[in-house]
Write a protein that holds these residues in place. Structure first.
Motif, mmCIF file in Angstrom:
data_model
loop_
_atom_site.group_PDB
_atom_site.id
_atom_site.type_symbol
_atom_site.label_atom_id
_atom_site.label_comp_id
_atom_site.label_asym_id
_atom_site.label_seq_id
_atom_site.Cartn_x
_atom_site.Cartn_y
_atom_site.Cartn_z
ATOM 1 N N GLY A 171 0.473 -1.375 0.252
ATOM 2 C CA GLY A 171 -0.322 -0.023 0.130
ATOM 3 C C GLY A 171 0.764 0.934 0.090
ATOM 4 N N ARG A 223 8.754 2.833 -14.183
ATOM 5 C CA ARG A 223 8.154 2.552 -15.469
ATOM 6 C C ARG A 223 7.486 3.849 -16.256
ATOM 7 N N ARG A 235 9.118 -11.414 -6.745
ATOM 8 C CA ARG A 235 9.378 -9.916 -6.076
ATOM 9 C C ARG A 235 8.896 -10.001 -4.001
ATOM 10 N N HIS A 286 13.243 -8.258 -10.665
ATOM 11 C CA HIS A 286 13.860 -8.119 -9.271
ATOM 12 C C HIS A 286 14.089 -6.833 -9.157
ATOM 13 N N THR A 303 10.212 5.358 -7.017
ATOM 14 C CA THR A 303 11.108 5.243 -7.578
ATOM 15 C C THR A 303 10.987 3.990 -9.179
HETATM 16 P P1 B4P Z 1 0.654 -0.573 -3.572
HETATM 17 O O1 B4P Z 1 1.638 -1.274 -2.263
HETATM 18 O O2 B4P Z 1 -0.153 0.953 -3.134
HETATM 19 O O3 B4P Z 1 1.900 -1.203 -4.551
HETATM 20 P P2 B4P Z 1 3.251 0.010 -5.258
HETATM 21 O O4 B4P Z 1 3.033 1.079 -4.455
HETATM 22 O O5 B4P Z 1 3.221 0.105 -6.543
HETATM 23 O O6 B4P Z 1 4.731 -1.238 -4.693
HETATM 24 P P3 B4P Z 1 5.370 -2.121 -5.421
HETATM 25 O O7 B4P Z 1 6.355 -2.918 -4.732
HETATM 26 O O8 B4P Z 1 4.060 -3.006 -5.933
HETATM 27 O O9 B4P Z 1 6.006 -1.404 -6.469
HETATM 28 P P4 B4P Z 1 7.379 0.089 -7.067
HETATM 29 O O10 B4P Z 1 6.727 0.297 -7.881
HETATM 30 O O11 B4P Z 1 7.609 0.408 -6.145
HETATM 31 O O12 B4P Z 1 -0.619 -1.418 -4.010
HETATM 32 C C1 B4P Z 1 -0.697 -2.562 -4.390
HETATM 33 C C2 B4P Z 1 -1.934 -3.130 -4.688
HETATM 34 O O13 B4P Z 1 -2.949 -3.534 -3.327
HETATM 35 C C3 B4P Z 1 -2.593 -1.699 -5.410
HETATM 36 O O14 B4P Z 1 -4.163 -2.645 -6.351
HETATM 37 C C4 B4P Z 1 -3.617 -1.495 -4.009
HETATM 38 O O15 B4P Z 1 -4.803 -0.789 -4.713
HETATM 39 C C5 B4P Z 1 -3.709 -2.222 -3.734
HETATM 40 N N1 B4P Z 1 -4.085 -1.698 -2.120
HETATM 41 C C6 B4P Z 1 -3.098 -0.795 -1.710
HETATM 42 N N2 B4P Z 1 -3.433 -0.313 -0.487
HETATM 43 C C7 B4P Z 1 -4.617 -1.553 0.013
HETATM 44 C C8 B4P Z 1 -6.259 -1.684 1.019
HETATM 45 N N3 B4P Z 1 -5.326 -1.170 2.597
HETATM 46 N N4 B4P Z 1 -6.873 -2.692 1.053
HETATM 47 C C9 B4P Z 1 -6.780 -2.833 -0.416
HETATM 48 N N5 B4P Z 1 -6.120 -3.740 -1.845
HETATM 49 C C10 B4P Z 1 -4.767 -2.624 -1.226
HETATM 50 O O16 B4P Z 1 8.147 -1.498 -7.677
HETATM 51 C C11 B4P Z 1 8.247 -1.778 -8.801
HETATM 52 C C12 B4P Z 1 9.916 -2.264 -9.114
HETATM 53 O O17 B4P Z 1 10.638 -1.225 -9.901
HETATM 54 C C13 B4P Z 1 10.473 -3.410 -7.898
HETATM 55 O O18 B4P Z 1 10.130 -5.475 -8.966
HETATM 56 C C14 B4P Z 1 11.679 -2.981 -8.758
HETATM 57 O O19 B4P Z 1 12.114 -3.909 -10.085
HETATM 58 C C15 B4P Z 1 12.431 -1.818 -8.880
HETATM 59 N N6 B4P Z 1 11.904 -0.894 -7.782
HETATM 60 C C16 B4P Z 1 11.564 -0.026 -7.972
HETATM 61 N N7 B4P Z 1 12.007 1.085 -6.755
HETATM 62 C C17 B4P Z 1 13.554 -0.124 -6.549
HETATM 63 C C18 B4P Z 1 14.622 0.551 -6.154
HETATM 64 N N8 B4P Z 1 14.526 1.031 -5.264
HETATM 65 N N9 B4P Z 1 15.463 -0.336 -6.251
HETATM 66 C C19 B4P Z 1 16.009 -1.204 -6.913
HETATM 67 N N10 B4P Z 1 14.646 -1.364 -7.453
HETATM 68 C C20 B4P Z 1 13.729 -1.069 -7.656
#
Ligand code: B4P
Length: 192
Positions: free
Chosen positions: A13, A37, A147, A58, A32
């Protein structure tokens, strides 16, 4: 300055909550994942470099990620602070963030809010998002589980960095989105 690190496994979340906190505290969200993306979508050189890592679930190498963050901060200065969503994800990144905030702003991380959610709920949420997000890393259950494994192997340890600094707060990330926002706000009020 209010510098919030939103921490937690994929699907906990972070991105969802960052949007609410950004508006309330006037501290821009820096995701990030979103920045990567954007680069993928626009087929930049950076996008080509990170695609294979992201598609497999990864982590992108630290140096690439940190350089992208520095560029973004340079192009988006904000003296109110920031919400770091998905960074740091390794101890090296946590150390880099301390250095960046000290050198650029003579400042530091104010608080790390770690969302705690059971693995099976994470998988469910991400598969649900995968139905509409178009994200390659949200469609395949194996990639989602990879992941989560990557989180436990490389990211969870970052907790020690912030615990040592007395900046680590765990928040139950299961419940309605509003309930969780309220818990995060209560924790932030303590450091304001
Ligand atoms: P979120 O958890 O909000 O998803 P996110 O922020 O996009 O995190 P995520 O880890 O997936 O991706 P990121 O872009 O950082 O929500 C997930 C889902 O849950 C949504 O559909 C939401 O609606 C739902 N939800 C949320 N709260 C809820 C609740 N209370 N109840 C029910 N449903 C709920 O990273 C993607 C990739 O980018 C990584 O795998 C990596 O390859 C790369 N990356 C990003 N940052 C990096 C870093 N610092 N270092 C290295 N690689 C990195």
């Amino acid at each position: 300055m209010l510098n919030i690190v939103l921490f937690g496994p994929p699907g906990s979340g972070k991105g969802t909550q960052a949007k609410f906190l950004e508006e309330k505290y006037q501290t821009p969200q820096i995701s990030t994942g979103d920045l990567f993306r954007y680069n993928l979508k626009n087929e930049t050189e950076l996008g080509a470099l990170v695609k294979s890592y992201m598609d497999k679930g990864h982590l992108v190498p630290d140096e690439v990620t940190t350089n992208m963050l520095i560029d973004h901060l340079d192009n988006n200065p904000n003296t109110n602070g920031y919400i770091f969503d998905g960074y740091p994800r390794t101890t090296a990144q946590a150390e880099a963030l301390d250095k960046i905030l000290a050198e650029k702003y003579d400042n530091e991380v104010s608080i790390t809010l770690a969302l705690v959610v059971d693995d099976e709920i994470l998988v469910e949420r991400l598969l649900e998002r995968g139905k509409t997000s178009g994200r390659a890393d949200d469609i395949d259950e194996k990639i989602i589980r990879d992941r989560i494994t990557e989180y436990y192997e490389k990211t969870a340890i970052v907790a020690e960095h912030y615990k040592k600094q007395g900046k680590w707060i765990e928040i139950d990330g299961v419940g309605s989105i509003d309930e969780i926002t309220e818990k995060l706000n209560a924790a932030i009020r303590e450091v304001l």
